[in-house]
Design a protein around this motif. Structure first.
Motif, PDB file in Angstrom:
ATOM      1  N   ILE A 123      -1.544 -19.509  24.494  1.00  0.00           N
ATOM      2  CA  ILE A 123      -2.885 -19.658  23.901  1.00  0.00           C
ATOM      3  C   ILE A 123      -3.973 -19.592  24.980  1.00  0.00           C
ATOM      4  O   ILE A 123      -4.975 -18.896  24.822  1.00  0.00           O
ATOM      5  N   SER A 124      -3.765 -20.328  26.085  1.00  0.00           N
ATOM      6  CA  SER A 124      -4.828 -20.401  27.100  1.00  0.00           C
ATOM      7  C   SER A 124      -5.045 -19.029  27.741  1.00  0.00           C
ATOM      8  O   SER A 124      -4.120 -18.224  27.852  1.00  0.00           O
ATOM      9  N   GLU A 131      -1.909 -13.033  20.223  1.00  0.00           N
ATOM     10  CA  GLU A 131      -2.357 -12.064  19.209  1.00  0.00           C
ATOM     11  C   GLU A 131      -3.549 -11.263  19.725  1.00  0.00           C
ATOM     12  O   GLU A 131      -3.653 -10.052  19.483  1.00  0.00           O
ATOM     13  N   ILE A 132      -4.444 -11.944  20.420  1.00  0.00           N
ATOM     14  CA  ILE A 132      -5.629 -11.269  20.967  1.00  0.00           C
ATOM     15  C   ILE A 132      -5.191 -10.262  22.025  1.00  0.00           C
ATOM     16  O   ILE A 132      -5.675  -9.124  22.079  1.00  0.00           O
ATOM     17  N   THR A 160      -9.904 -28.537  30.090  1.00  0.00           N
ATOM     18  CA  THR A 160      -8.868 -28.990  31.011  1.00  0.00           C
ATOM     19  C   THR A 160      -9.505 -29.730  32.186  1.00  0.00           C
ATOM     20  O   THR A 160     -10.509 -29.271  32.731  1.00  0.00           O
ATOM     21  N   TRP A 200     -10.985 -28.715  24.355  1.00  0.00           N
ATOM     22  CA  TRP A 200      -9.905 -28.152  25.195  1.00  0.00           C
ATOM     23  C   TRP A 200     -10.327 -27.998  26.652  1.00  0.00           C
ATOM     24  O   TRP A 200      -9.908 -27.087  27.339  1.00  0.00           O
ATOM     25  N   GLY A 245     -13.156 -20.147  19.838  1.00  0.00           N
ATOM     26  CA  GLY A 245     -12.114 -20.084  20.863  1.00  0.00           C
ATOM     27  C   GLY A 245     -11.882 -18.633  21.244  1.00  0.00           C
ATOM     28  O   GLY A 245     -12.522 -18.106  22.154  1.00  0.00           O
ATOM     29  N   SER A 246     -11.001 -17.976  20.477  1.00  0.00           N
ATOM     30  CA  SER A 246     -10.779 -16.542  20.722  1.00  0.00           C
ATOM     31  C   SER A 246     -12.096 -15.784  20.591  1.00  0.00           C
ATOM     32  O   SER A 246     -12.390 -14.878  21.367  1.00  0.00           O
ATOM     33  N   PHE A 284      -6.376 -32.192  28.283  1.00  0.00           N
ATOM     34  CA  PHE A 284      -7.634 -31.612  27.807  1.00  0.00           C
ATOM     35  C   PHE A 284      -8.570 -32.714  27.325  1.00  0.00           C
ATOM     36  O   PHE A 284      -8.125 -33.819  27.044  1.00  0.00           O
ATOM     37  N   GLN A 320     -14.161 -26.237  32.879  1.00  0.00           N
ATOM     38  CA  GLN A 320     -14.863 -25.198  32.111  1.00  0.00           C
ATOM     39  C   GLN A 320     -15.227 -25.721  30.734  1.00  0.00           C
ATOM     40  O   GLN A 320     -14.361 -26.207  30.010  1.00  0.00           O
ATOM     41  N   ALA A 337      -5.109 -15.785  23.650  1.00  0.00           N
ATOM     42  CA  ALA A 337      -3.920 -16.000  22.811  1.00  0.00           C
ATOM     43  C   ALA A 337      -3.140 -14.686  22.674  1.00  0.00           C
ATOM     44  O   ALA A 337      -3.712 -13.594  22.767  1.00  0.00           O
ATOM     45  N   ALA A 366       1.479 -23.733  24.941  1.00  0.00           N
ATOM     46  CA  ALA A 366       0.093 -23.736  25.441  1.00  0.00           C
ATOM     47  C   ALA A 366      -0.185 -22.476  26.250  1.00  0.00           C
ATOM     48  O   ALA A 366      -1.294 -21.935  26.235  1.00  0.00           O
ATOM     49  N   PHE A 421     -16.310 -24.152  27.769  1.00  0.00           N
ATOM     50  CA  PHE A 421     -16.518 -22.907  27.027  1.00  0.00           C
ATOM     51  C   PHE A 421     -16.180 -23.094  25.540  1.00  0.00           C
ATOM     52  O   PHE A 421     -17.023 -22.972  24.669  1.00  0.00           O
ATOM     53  N   SER A 422     -14.888 -23.399  25.263  1.00  0.00           N
ATOM     54  CA  SER A 422     -14.415 -23.421  23.873  1.00  0.00           C
ATOM     55  C   SER A 422     -15.090 -24.515  23.057  1.00  0.00           C
ATOM     56  O   SER A 422     -15.476 -25.557  23.592  1.00  0.00           O
TER      57      SER A 422
HETATM   58  C1  LIG Z   1      -3.492 -24.819  28.247  1.00  0.00           C
HETATM   59  C2  LIG Z   1      -4.889 -24.570  27.740  1.00  0.00           C
HETATM   60  C3  LIG Z   1      -5.959 -24.806  28.566  1.00  0.00           C
HETATM   61  C4  LIG Z   1      -7.268 -24.574  28.116  1.00  0.00           C
HETATM   62  N1  LIG Z   1      -8.324 -24.902  28.939  1.00  0.00           N
HETATM   63  C5  LIG Z   1      -9.562 -24.696  28.502  1.00  0.00           C
HETATM   64  C6  LIG Z   1     -10.684 -25.070  29.320  1.00  0.00           C
HETATM   65  O1  LIG Z   1     -10.522 -25.607  30.420  1.00  0.00           O
HETATM   66  N2  LIG Z   1     -11.941 -24.861  28.856  1.00  0.00           N
HETATM   67  C7  LIG Z   1     -12.159 -24.266  27.647  1.00  0.00           C
HETATM   68  O2  LIG Z   1     -13.313 -24.064  27.303  1.00  0.00           O
HETATM   69  N3  LIG Z   1     -11.130 -23.939  26.814  1.00  0.00           N
HETATM   70  C8  LIG Z   1      -9.840 -24.139  27.223  1.00  0.00           C
HETATM   71  N4  LIG Z   1      -8.795 -23.839  26.406  1.00  0.00           N
HETATM   72  C9  LIG Z   1      -9.053 -23.346  25.056  1.00  0.00           C
HETATM   73  C10 LIG Z   1      -8.671 -21.889  24.869  1.00  0.00           C
HETATM   74  O3  LIG Z   1      -9.570 -21.045  25.518  1.00  0.00           O
HETATM   75  C11 LIG Z   1      -8.607 -21.637  23.361  1.00  0.00           C
HETATM   76  O4  LIG Z   1      -7.592 -22.455  22.837  1.00  0.00           O
HETATM   77  C12 LIG Z   1      -8.329 -20.184  23.058  1.00  0.00           C
HETATM   78  O5  LIG Z   1      -9.431 -19.388  23.386  1.00  0.00           O
HETATM   79  C13 LIG Z   1      -7.970 -19.994  21.562  1.00  0.00           C
HETATM   80  O6  LIG Z   1      -8.995 -20.504  20.784  1.00  0.00           O
HETATM   81  P1  LIG Z   1      -8.703 -21.534  19.578  1.00  0.00           P
HETATM   82  O7  LIG Z   1      -7.840 -22.629  20.116  1.00  0.00           O
HETATM   83  O8  LIG Z   1     -10.002 -21.905  19.007  1.00  0.00           O
HETATM   84  O9  LIG Z   1      -7.827 -20.727  18.566  1.00  0.00           O
HETATM   85  P2  LIG Z   1      -8.362 -19.628  17.528  1.00  0.00           P
HETATM   86  O10 LIG Z   1      -9.266 -18.667  18.231  1.00  0.00           O
HETATM   87  O11 LIG Z   1      -8.898 -20.324  16.336  1.00  0.00           O
HETATM   88  O12 LIG Z   1      -7.034 -18.892  17.181  1.00  0.00           O
HETATM   89  C14 LIG Z   1      -6.050 -19.474  16.306  1.00  0.00           C
HETATM   90  C15 LIG Z   1      -4.966 -18.446  16.100  1.00  0.00           C
HETATM   91  O13 LIG Z   1      -5.530 -17.289  15.452  1.00  0.00           O
HETATM   92  C16 LIG Z   1      -5.294 -16.128  16.221  1.00  0.00           C
HETATM   93  N5  LIG Z   1      -6.438 -15.232  16.164  1.00  0.00           N
HETATM   94  C17 LIG Z   1      -7.737 -15.548  16.380  1.00  0.00           C
HETATM   95  N6  LIG Z   1      -8.506 -14.450  16.277  1.00  0.00           N
HETATM   96  C18 LIG Z   1      -7.676 -13.413  15.993  1.00  0.00           C
HETATM   97  C19 LIG Z   1      -7.868 -12.007  15.798  1.00  0.00           C
HETATM   98  N7  LIG Z   1      -9.092 -11.456  15.867  1.00  0.00           N
HETATM   99  N8  LIG Z   1      -6.777 -11.239  15.560  1.00  0.00           N
HETATM  100  C20 LIG Z   1      -5.532 -11.783  15.501  1.00  0.00           C
HETATM  101  N9  LIG Z   1      -5.284 -13.114  15.669  1.00  0.00           N
HETATM  102  C21 LIG Z   1      -6.344 -13.923  15.932  1.00  0.00           C
HETATM  103  C22 LIG Z   1      -5.090 -16.617  17.640  1.00  0.00           C
HETATM  104  O14 LIG Z   1      -4.345 -15.723  18.427  1.00  0.00           O
HETATM  105  C23 LIG Z   1      -4.368 -17.927  17.398  1.00  0.00           C
HETATM  106  O15 LIG Z   1      -3.001 -17.699  17.227  1.00  0.00           O
HETATM  107  C24 LIG Z   1      -7.479 -24.081  26.820  1.00  0.00           C
HETATM  108  C25 LIG Z   1      -6.385 -23.841  25.973  1.00  0.00           C
HETATM  109  C26 LIG Z   1      -5.112 -24.114  26.408  1.00  0.00           C
HETATM  110  C27 LIG Z   1      -3.968 -23.890  25.477  1.00  0.00           C
END
Ligand SMILES: Cc1cc2nc3c(=O)[nH]c(=O)nc-3n(C[C@H](O)[C@H](O)[C@H](O)COP(=O)(O)OP(=O)(O)OC[C@H]3O[C@@H](n4cnc5c(N)ncnc54)[C@H](O)[C@@H]3O)c2cc1C
Length: 414
Positions: A392-393, A398-399, A184, A182, A157-158, A234, A149, A396, A389, A151-152
């Motif tokens: 988060i995946s 918090e979300i 995978t 990220w 991310g979130s 990743f 995927q 997360a 991990a 996406f991120s």
């Molecule tokens: C094991 C694993 C596999 C993954 N595989 C893939 C993949 O195959 N393809 C892909 O595209 N992505 C993948 N990801 C990425 C994953 O989708 C993102 O890590 C996730 O969406 C969080 O985004 P970020 O890392 O940018 O963190 P951020 O969105 O920057 O968040 C950082 C922190 O801030 C908090 N936060 C963010 N927004 C808010 C809010 N509005 N309110 C409260 N708290 C908030 C979050 O909860 C987190 O604790 C993977 C991640 C992991 C850990």
């Protein structure tokens, strides 16, 4: 899209492991089905051990073994049974069988099907054109195509809808430029499902489109990211003037958000298998307390405070099991609440972290671990490094708490 791929629909290969050709239907009891799954795993699952959290094969032999294992699961009708019959599914399939399969894969610590492949299958079945179904579904069933995927992004991310990778129409198709992170399985995937912005002038969700991307295409650079586990699960993926045909669009132009949201919601039935993993982790915690020794050679398990800790953990595991079972019951009846998935994931992932922390506390309190406890000790170190991990995946914590607050508790958006 790959040109010239035309393999047609496939039929499920039926064997008589369950005493008939309707193993997913009413003729076979759940117990008989479960026994058949166990036998199948014992006979056919890859023999090599992968550390906790590791899904990427270490070399060609492992990769071939994993692809053959995935193919075997499809051929035997264990995977893909819920697909439409014309694409190899079983019309009598019941979702409870998916749950049993996943539970037994967890119990055997066998290689589990890749989420990304299952999500891609779902998206192709739901949104794909006939040509895309013919091109990709048989190759998923044969283990030829592993998906990832895209996406991120470093800044999305979130809040995925803020992504900046652009897919610009150029008359002949699209030119894609941007960076993903990220991803995978990116280093061995054959196909990627990409989410990119095709229209920056409309609502940010409406401007996104999903694409099928052959990972070997010119313009794609994949760079694995080494994690603190020592492994690279990743990748960063750089898209530099990647050219895509119009046929690479999955679903409608501007409909990408719908495509990926539907895929992410499609694996809810598998959440239930996580309860089995928590039970296994509790057993591992007790085993650790038995094999971790104090300086006088006595096991930590003999200490009262350790017994109290274990009792508390067991109560929480049991509570989690009930929450998850309740969710599964509603999912199976199509009666689930929108926040069910968030609750089940929160319960599972946060308890997973807590179990890992208790295990490390036991190890810190011990003077040594006896020889019989070495394997369980190693599992705990691996699980600890991987456990964050999970929070988060796929959303997360918090979300997810925000979703639960709004959708289940009716709290106002902060
Ligand atoms: C094991 C694993 C596999 C993954 N595989 C893939 C993949 O195959 N393809 C892909 O595209 N992505 C993948 N990801 C990425 C994953 O989708 C993102 O890590 C996730 O969406 C969080 O985004 P970020 O890392 O940018 O963190 P951020 O969105 O920057 O968040 C950082 C922190 O801030 C908090 N936060 C963010 N927004 C808010 C809010 N509005 N309110 C409260 N708290 C908030 C979050 O909860 C987190 O604790 C993977 C991640 C992991 C850990």
């Amino acid at each position: 899209m790959e040109p010239g791929i035309e393999t047609g629909a496939v039929a499920t290969t039926i064997d008589d492991r369950h005493g008939g050709d309707d193993r997913h239907g009413g003729d076979v009891s759940d117990e008989a089905f479960r026994a058949g799954v166990r036998d199948f795993i014992a006979e056919r699952a890859p023999r090599f051990r992968m550390p906790e959290g590791v899904r990427v094969p270490a070399g060609t032999d492992e990769e071939q073994a994993i692809r053959a294992w995935l193919r075997g699961l499809y051929e035997a009708g264990y995977l893909g049974a819920g697909w439409p019959a014309e694409w190899g599914g079983n019309p009598h399939h019941r979702p409870t069988r998916d749950l049993i399969l996943m539970e037994e894969l967890f119990r055997a610590r066998a290689y589990r099907p890749l989420d990304q492949v299952m999500l891609a299958s779902h998206a192709i079945l739901t949104f794909g054109s006939d040509a895309q179904k013919r091109a990709y579904l048989p190759r998923i069933r044969s283990g030829e195509h592993v998906w990832c995927q895209l996406f991120s992004e470093p800044g999305a991310g979130s809040d995925l809808a803020s992504l900046r990778t652009r897919a610009e129409p150029d008359g002949a198709g699209y030119v894609v430029t941007g960076q993903k992170v990220w991803c995978t399985d990116g280093q061995w995937a054959d196909q990627g499902m990409l989410l990119a912005r095709t229209d920056p002038t409309v609502d940010r969700h409406a401007g996104l489109t999903a694409f099928v991307v052959p990972m070997g295409s010119p313009g794609i650079t994949v760079r694995p990211i080494r994690e603190m586990t020592g492994h690279a699960e990743f990748c960063e993926v750089f898209l530099d003037e990647l050219r895509l045909d119009p046929e690479a669009v999955l679903g409608e132009v501007g409909g990408g958000w719908k495509v990926i949201s539907s895929g992410l919601a499609s694996e809810r039935a598998f959440v239930g298998a996580n309860a089995v993993q928590l039970e296994m982790m509790y057993d591992d915690l007790v085993a650790l307390a038995r094999h971790a020794r104090l300086a006088d050679g006595s096991p930590l398990l003999g200490r009262e405070d350790v017994q109290v800790t274990l009792a508390g953990v067991l109560a929480r595991v049991e509570a989690a099991r009930l929450v998850v079972a309740d969710t599964v019951r509603r999912v199976m009846r199509d009666e689930e609440h929108p926040s069910d998935g968030a609750v089940a994931k929160l319960v599972y992932t946060e308890l997973n972290v807590e179990l890992c922390e208790r295990a490390l506390e036991l190890l810190a309190a011990a003077s040594w671990v006896d020889d019989e406890g070495r394997e369980v000790e190693r599992r705990w170190y691996e699980a600890f490094l991987w456990s964050r991990a999970l929070t988060i995946s796929g959303g997360a914590s918090e979300i997810l708490r925000g979703i639960v607050g709004r959708q289940l508790l009716g709290l106002p958006r902060a």
